[in-house]
Design a protein around this motif. Structure first.
Motif, PDB file in Angstrom:
ATOM      1  N   ALA A 123      -5.085 -40.403  -2.387  1.00 27.79           N
ATOM      2  CA  ALA A 123      -3.942 -41.314  -2.306  1.00 27.79           C
ATOM      3  C   ALA A 123      -4.334 -42.739  -1.914  1.00 27.79           C
ATOM      4  O   ALA A 123      -3.476 -43.515  -1.508  1.00 27.79           O
ATOM      5  CB  ALA A 123      -2.930 -40.768  -1.311  1.00 27.79           C
ATOM      6  N   SER A 124      -5.597 -43.091  -2.041  1.00 26.38           N
ATOM      7  CA  SER A 124      -6.010 -44.426  -1.619  1.00 26.38           C
ATOM      8  C   SER A 124      -5.259 -45.521  -2.379  1.00 26.38           C
ATOM      9  O   SER A 124      -5.226 -45.520  -3.606  1.00 26.38           O
ATOM     10  CB  SER A 124      -7.514 -44.619  -1.842  1.00 26.38           C
TER      11      SER A 124
ATOM     12  N   ASN B 260      -2.690 -48.323  -7.419  1.00 25.82           N
ATOM     13  CA  ASN B 260      -2.555 -48.660  -5.992  1.00 25.82           C
ATOM     14  C   ASN B 260      -1.091 -48.759  -5.567  1.00 25.82           C
ATOM     15  O   ASN B 260      -0.720 -48.330  -4.473  1.00 25.82           O
ATOM     16  CB  ASN B 260      -3.285 -49.971  -5.685  1.00 25.82           C
ATOM     17  N   LEU B 261      -0.263 -49.308  -6.436  1.00 27.27           N
ATOM     18  CA  LEU B 261       1.163 -49.416  -6.127  1.00 27.27           C
ATOM     19  C   LEU B 261       1.818 -48.037  -6.124  1.00 27.27           C
ATOM     20  O   LEU B 261       2.674 -47.740  -5.282  1.00 27.27           O
ATOM     21  CB  LEU B 261       1.861 -50.338  -7.130  1.00 27.27           C
TER      22      LEU B 261
ATOM     23  N   SER C 246      -5.907 -54.471  -0.129  1.00 30.87           N
ATOM     24  CA  SER C 246      -6.636 -54.344  -1.395  1.00 30.87           C
ATOM     25  C   SER C 246      -5.775 -53.760  -2.517  1.00 30.87           C
ATOM     26  O   SER C 246      -6.294 -53.119  -3.427  1.00 30.87           O
ATOM     27  CB  SER C 246      -7.875 -53.464  -1.187  1.00 30.87           C
ATOM     28  N   LEU C 247      -4.473 -53.992  -2.439  1.00 29.34           N
ATOM     29  CA  LEU C 247      -3.577 -53.467  -3.482  1.00 29.34           C
ATOM     30  C   LEU C 247      -3.909 -54.043  -4.850  1.00 29.34           C
ATOM     31  O   LEU C 247      -3.767 -53.370  -5.866  1.00 29.34           O
ATOM     32  CB  LEU C 247      -2.115 -53.787  -3.134  1.00 29.34           C
TER      33      LEU C 247
ATOM     34  N   TYR D  56      -1.928 -65.029  -0.914  1.00 24.99           N
ATOM     35  CA  TYR D  56      -1.959 -63.773  -1.681  1.00 24.99           C
ATOM     36  C   TYR D  56      -1.134 -62.693  -0.994  1.00 24.99           C
ATOM     37  O   TYR D  56      -0.296 -62.035  -1.621  1.00 24.99           O
ATOM     38  CB  TYR D  56      -3.415 -63.333  -1.865  1.00 24.99           C
ATOM     39  N   HIS D  57      -1.343 -62.519   0.299  1.00 24.47           N
ATOM     40  CA  HIS D  57      -0.588 -61.503   1.035  1.00 24.47           C
ATOM     41  C   HIS D  57       0.906 -61.835   1.070  1.00 24.47           C
ATOM     42  O   HIS D  57       1.751 -60.954   0.895  1.00 24.47           O
ATOM     43  CB  HIS D  57      -1.125 -61.375   2.469  1.00 24.47           C
TER      44      HIS D  57
END
Length: 318
Positions: A17-18, A47-48, A71-72, A134-135
């Motif tokens: 599930a990373s 990732n999402l 790191s999405l 970015y975040h």
């Protein structure tokens, strides 16, 4: 008073599930233009999807505090890659954000150790601004920019803390005001202790994410009992209860390293101290066993007289 417990990024209880699957720039360069785009889209979508899995896992276990993975989006801030990671996934970002808002989950990001505003190099400061943007852009895509917070450290001392702290405050002026409103600062285990970090928070009017393990590894002169009221006060300008990082040492020889789980004996003096103040707090568990460590700590604390478990991941202190 109430204490809620959360964990970092990946629920290890879930299989594969990373939310941090990535792509190196070296590998990216080896791909064709079309393959590059396809790979970025594939990994981001995965990732999402895994983030959504994590949120549903959290809801099932009544975990209301969660740190999203930084790191999405692979290579999101690389100067030779910069790409639109919002438009192709508007539906996915919104779905995540809607879930967060519906269940009033507390989410945050923790940009990496290279997000520095203390460096004498302009390029590093500029990159720090890019990383924070970015975040913040991910928060905006989710529709939670008004509640999501980004936590960073002050940074290195560069041999002169006085000059460096002054440079930190000057460099921070480069950060757009709306992004700065979503920023928090955390004390270090080696460099800037709780007192120094608190002073920076008070000067910049940003909340202080106090890390108890770091504090024990890097003590300051004033006793913690004197600092806590001021630490809590830094949260007055945002509609959130104070957040505290909790972990315990891997061992005497590896005191700064995080253990797999949290040793209740190690944190008990701090728990008693917080109890005296009667202040609601959220504990972010920074242990290697992540979700399992958070839930085990809730269970361990609930066995102590005066601490009652009131949900899957919350304790009421009497």
């Amino acid at each position: 008073m109430k204490i809620r417990f959360g964990y970092v990024s990946t629920a290890i209880t879930l299989w594969d599930a990373s939310p941090s699957k990535t792509l190196t720039f070296t590998r990216y360069q080896q791909l064709s233009k079309q393959a590059r785009t396809e790979k970025l889209l594939e990994l981001t979508k995965l990732n999402l999807a895994h983030t959504l899995r994590m949120l549903y896992f959290n809801l099932a276990h009544e975990i209301e505090v969660y740190r999203l993975s930084s790191s999405l989006v692979p290579l999101a801030t690389h100067p030779e890659v910069f790409w639109d990671f919002v438009t192709p996934f508007k539906k996915e970002w919104k779905e995540i954000g809607d879930l967060i808002k519906k269940h009033r989950l507390r989410v945050s990001f923790h940009p990496n150790q290279f997000t520095l505003f203390t460096s004498p190099q302009t390029k590093i400061t500029d990159n720090a601004v890019i990383d924070m943007e970015y975040h913040y852009r991910m928060f905006e895509a989710m529709g939670v920019a008004d509640t999501g917070m980004m936590n960073i450290h002050i940074g290195g001392a560069y041999g002169d803390k006085v000059t460096t702290i002054a440079r930190f405050h000057e460099n921070l002026k480069k950060l757009p005001s709306d992004i700065k409103r979503s920023m928090t600062l955390e004390n270090d285990d080696k460099t800037y202790n709780a007192e120094e970090t608190l002073l920076a928070c008070e000067q910049e009017t940003v909340p202080f994410v106090f890390d108890y393990h770091h504090h024990m590894a890097n003590l300051c002169e004033p006793p913690l009992e004197e600092l806590l009221p001021r630490i809590f006060q830094t949260w007055d300008q945002v509609d959130l209860v104070p957040k505290i990082h909790i972990s315990s040492p891997k061992g005497d020889k590896e005191f700064r390293s995080h253990a797999d789980f949290v040793d209740l004996e190690f944190i008990m003096p701090f728990l008693k101290m917080v109890k005296e103040f009667g202040q609601d707090v959220d504990f972010m568990i920074e242990a290697k066993a992540k979700d399992q460590a958070a839930l085990k700590l809730v269970e361990d604390i609930s066995k102590v007289r005066g601490y009652k478990r009131v949900s899957g991941a919350a304790i009421e202190v009497k």
